[in-house]
Design a protein around this motif. Structure first.
Motif, PDB file in Angstrom:
ATOM      1  N   ARG A  54      58.821  48.217  -6.373  1.00 46.10           N
ATOM      2  CA  ARG A  54      60.229  48.291  -6.761  1.00 46.10           C
ATOM      3  C   ARG A  54      60.970  48.960  -5.612  1.00 46.10           C
ATOM      4  O   ARG A  54      60.637  50.054  -5.196  1.00 46.10           O
ATOM      5  CB  ARG A  54      60.395  49.076  -8.054  1.00 46.10           C
ATOM      6  N   LEU A  66      67.591  59.185   2.709  1.00 50.63           N
ATOM      7  CA  LEU A  66      66.776  60.366   2.417  1.00 50.63           C
ATOM      8  C   LEU A  66      67.456  61.590   3.018  1.00 50.63           C
ATOM      9  O   LEU A  66      67.710  61.644   4.220  1.00 50.63           O
ATOM     10  CB  LEU A  66      65.377  60.184   3.018  1.00 50.63           C
ATOM     11  N   TRP A  82      65.714  59.837  -6.509  1.00 46.69           N
ATOM     12  CA  TRP A  82      64.471  60.586  -6.551  1.00 46.69           C
ATOM     13  C   TRP A  82      64.742  61.936  -5.911  1.00 46.69           C
ATOM     14  O   TRP A  82      65.573  62.050  -5.014  1.00 46.69           O
ATOM     15  CB  TRP A  82      63.408  59.828  -5.747  1.00 46.69           C
ATOM     16  N   LYS A 118      59.636  69.935  -2.189  1.00 45.85           N
ATOM     17  CA  LYS A 118      59.788  69.508  -0.802  1.00 45.85           C
ATOM     18  C   LYS A 118      61.234  69.586  -0.336  1.00 45.85           C
ATOM     19  O   LYS A 118      61.521  69.320   0.828  1.00 45.85           O
ATOM     20  CB  LYS A 118      59.311  68.058  -0.665  1.00 45.85           C
ATOM     21  N   GLU A 164      58.811  52.124  -4.914  1.00 43.15           N
ATOM     22  CA  GLU A 164      58.071  52.682  -6.037  1.00 43.15           C
ATOM     23  C   GLU A 164      56.916  51.738  -6.339  1.00 43.15           C
ATOM     24  O   GLU A 164      57.117  50.521  -6.437  1.00 43.15           O
ATOM     25  CB  GLU A 164      59.003  52.804  -7.255  1.00 43.15           C
ATOM     26  N   GLU A 222      58.711  59.066   5.001  1.00 43.09           N
ATOM     27  CA  GLU A 222      58.315  60.231   4.230  1.00 43.09           C
ATOM     28  C   GLU A 222      57.464  59.781   3.046  1.00 43.09           C
ATOM     29  O   GLU A 222      57.809  58.819   2.365  1.00 43.09           O
ATOM     30  CB  GLU A 222      59.578  60.958   3.725  1.00 43.09           C
ATOM     31  N   ASP A 223      56.357  60.470   2.863  1.00 46.88           N
ATOM     32  CA  ASP A 223      55.514  60.218   1.694  1.00 46.88           C
ATOM     33  C   ASP A 223      56.037  61.113   0.582  1.00 46.88           C
ATOM     34  O   ASP A 223      55.858  62.322   0.616  1.00 46.88           O
ATOM     35  CB  ASP A 223      54.062  60.582   2.064  1.00 46.88           C
ATOM     36  N   LEU A 224      56.743  60.527  -0.378  1.00 49.08           N
ATOM     37  CA  LEU A 224      57.462  61.351  -1.354  1.00 49.08           C
ATOM     38  C   LEU A 224      56.536  61.945  -2.402  1.00 49.08           C
ATOM     39  O   LEU A 224      56.422  63.152  -2.530  1.00 49.08           O
ATOM     40  CB  LEU A 224      58.579  60.526  -2.017  1.00 49.08           C
ATOM     41  N   ASP A 225      55.878  61.086  -3.178  1.00 49.25           N
ATOM     42  CA  ASP A 225      54.876  61.584  -4.132  1.00 49.25           C
ATOM     43  C   ASP A 225      53.880  60.464  -4.430  1.00 49.25           C
ATOM     44  O   ASP A 225      53.836  59.469  -3.708  1.00 49.25           O
ATOM     45  CB  ASP A 225      55.537  62.149  -5.399  1.00 49.25           C
TER      46      ASP A 225
END
Lengths: 453, 60
Positions: free
Chosen positions: A386, A392, A417, A422, B11, B32-35
């Motif tokens: 998705r 960011l 998000w 972080k 996602e 960036e590796d978010l989660d």
């Protein structure tokens, strides 16, 4: 029961949505034609119809509480929804008088619906019957056959049956309206999601509403009667040509001064399903249902219509063809091919369900749940990712800045998000400008504060 | 005080995320590796990632 009422609050399908999207002035212009008012009334769900008719002969605003009192107290909320729907169509307007909410009917609509009902006002609104008699008068049966042939050739064109003769004129409309998609490599036309939706819909909802009044007028014409083209506007005369190719009207010669509406035209706005009235060799089978789907993914379709076979082969891999039936298999590849064309799993399931064989209808659910689930799974498999485009936000120098921006983004619904740990926020594309401006303002404030110190 | 980077948030389930991370070792597109289920990646690479992912999943 409640669900049925909920579903029937506004005009169903595209026409209603389209009308709601029109500005008030356009709708008022439309409502100057009695035929349009009558057609709109006929398409309204029954409770809304009832409301409009009761308001038709009121001369001043009516209190909302009066309208609510028409229903049993526990159901009075229904009218609120209905009035909301009607006001979207500008048939009624909601106002207030001394703190009490009132409802008044649109005067233009009121006058012209009255004209339509009692037969006064502009007569040409309902079409002008030809004065002279036609030497080559077509029979109703002929008109039906003509309409069916035209309509089927349009449908064939949409699914891309190779051998079929193509309708000349509407072709460019479909291409424009993205119903079909031209494939680059071999120039063959392929169906798109919208086009498939078009096939699934009831014929009533199919027409793209271009020249609404004419369409609404067509809906109130009489089958078998010839009408003069005299009263038509140049645009409407131009439309005749396109409508002829779609099988909505019949003209013997291009220069002819009279036209005959076919059953497709006269039931455009009749508010009921078309498939019953127009039964052709294909549709007779269709209305009964002809598809059997087994749990082993086998599909048996009792049909010899090239059109239905073409539609099915969009998502079924065909294996055997007999004189009166075809056998195919729903496979991962066949479904994925359909999905790749933009046809959704819901559309496939809806098609199988609406055309299910009477034997299938005896069981519940109609289509075996393993098949339904599997088709849905194949679709989900395709949408593994998705994706949302955005920005960011990172490297916040202070905890407070992070908090402020996060609050701003969530308050306006721009946040996609975030992570407190972080100190990262993802903001949607639409929100970026807003947040950027917010950050700039904050920075200015901070600088001012520092200078004051 | 803050920096904003344009990109695409993706996602997906953890398994797919692992495949994308493997792809990243060759192509380097993850910003960036978010989660566990979210990644933020370079917008210009998203089509490539989708295509490659499709190919890898097809092989199974």
């Amino acid at each position: 029961m409640q669900a049925a009422i909920d579903a029937g609050l506004s005009i169903s399908g595209n026409v209603g949505k389209y009308l709601e999207s029109l500005p008030r002035a356009t709708l008022d212009q439309l409502y100057t034609q009695p035929a349009t008012c009558l057609a709109v009334l006929r398409m309204l769900p029954s409770l809304a119809k009832h409301t409009v008719l009761r308001l038709l002969y009121t001369s001043s605003a009516v209190r909302e509480s009066v309208i609510e009192s028409w229903a049993q107290p526990e159901h009075s909320g229904i009218f609120l929804d209905i009035l909301g729907g009607l006001s979207k169509l500008h048939i009624v307007s909601l106002g207030s008088d001394g703190g009490k909410r009132t409802v008044s009917i649109n005067v233009v609509f009121q006058t012209n619906l009255h004209n339509a009902l009692v037969g006064s006002g502009a007569h040409s609104s309902f079409g002008l019957p030809s004065e002279s008699s036609d030497k080559h008068r077509p029979t109703t049966a002929f008109l039906d056959r003509y309409a069916t042939e035209c309509w089927e050739s349009v449908l064939h064109y949409l699914v891309g049956t190779p051998s079929e003769k193509r309708p000349k004129s509407p072709a460019h409309h479909f291409r424009e309206s993205t119903l079909t998609l031209r494939r680059r490599t071999d120039g063959e036309l392929r169906i798109t999601s919208k086009g498939f939706q078009f096939l699934l819909q009831d014929q009533l909802n199919m027409q793209l509403v271009e020249v609404l009044n004419f369409f609404f007028q067509l809906g109130s014409l009489e089958l078998g009667q010839d009408y003069s083209i005299e009263t038509l506007t140049p645009t409407q005369k131009h439309m005749l040509d396109d409508l002829k190719h779609l099988g909505l009207i019949y003209q013997r010669k291009k220069k002819s001064t009279r036209f005959y509406p076919t059953r497709l035209a006269t039931s455009l706005t009749s508010g009921s399903s078309m498939s019953v009235s127009l039964t052709s060799r294909d549709q007779a089978a269709e209305s009964e249902g002809f598809i059997i789907v087994e749990t082993n993914y086998r599909v048996y379709a009792y049909t010899n219509s090239p059109l239905q076979i073409a539609v099915l082969s969009l998502f079924v891999s065909m294996r055997v063809r007999f004189a009166n039936m075809v056998i195919g298999l729903i496979t991962r590849d066949s479904v994925r091919d359909a999905l790749a064309k933009g046809i959704t799993s819901d559309q496939i399931i809806a098609y199988l369900t609406t055309h299910a064989h009477p034997e299938m209808r005896k069981s519940s659910p109609v289509i075996p749940s393993t098949i339904v689930d599997q088709i849905r799974l194949w679709e989900m498999e395709r949408n593994r990712l998705r994706i949302s485009r955005g920005y960011l936000y990172q490297m916040f120098s202070r905890e407070q800045d992070y908090r402020d921006i996060l609050k701003q983004a969530t308050d306006f619904g721009y946040e996609l998000w975030h992570s407190d740990a972080k100190r990262l926020i993802v903001v949607s594309n639409e929100g970026h400008e807003h947040i950027k401006a917010f950050v700039a303002r904050q920075r200015q404030q901070q600088q001012q504060q520092q200078q004051q110190r | 005080m803050v920096r904003a980077v344009k990109g695409v948030m993706v996602e997906c389930d953890p398994a797919v995320k692992q495949i994308i991370k493997d792809l990243d070792t060759q192509h380097h597109f993850i910003i960036e590796d978010l989660d566990e289920t979210h990644l933020f990646i370079d917008a210009s690479k998203i089509e490539m990632v989708q295509e490659r992912l499709e190919e890898i999943l097809e092989e199974d």
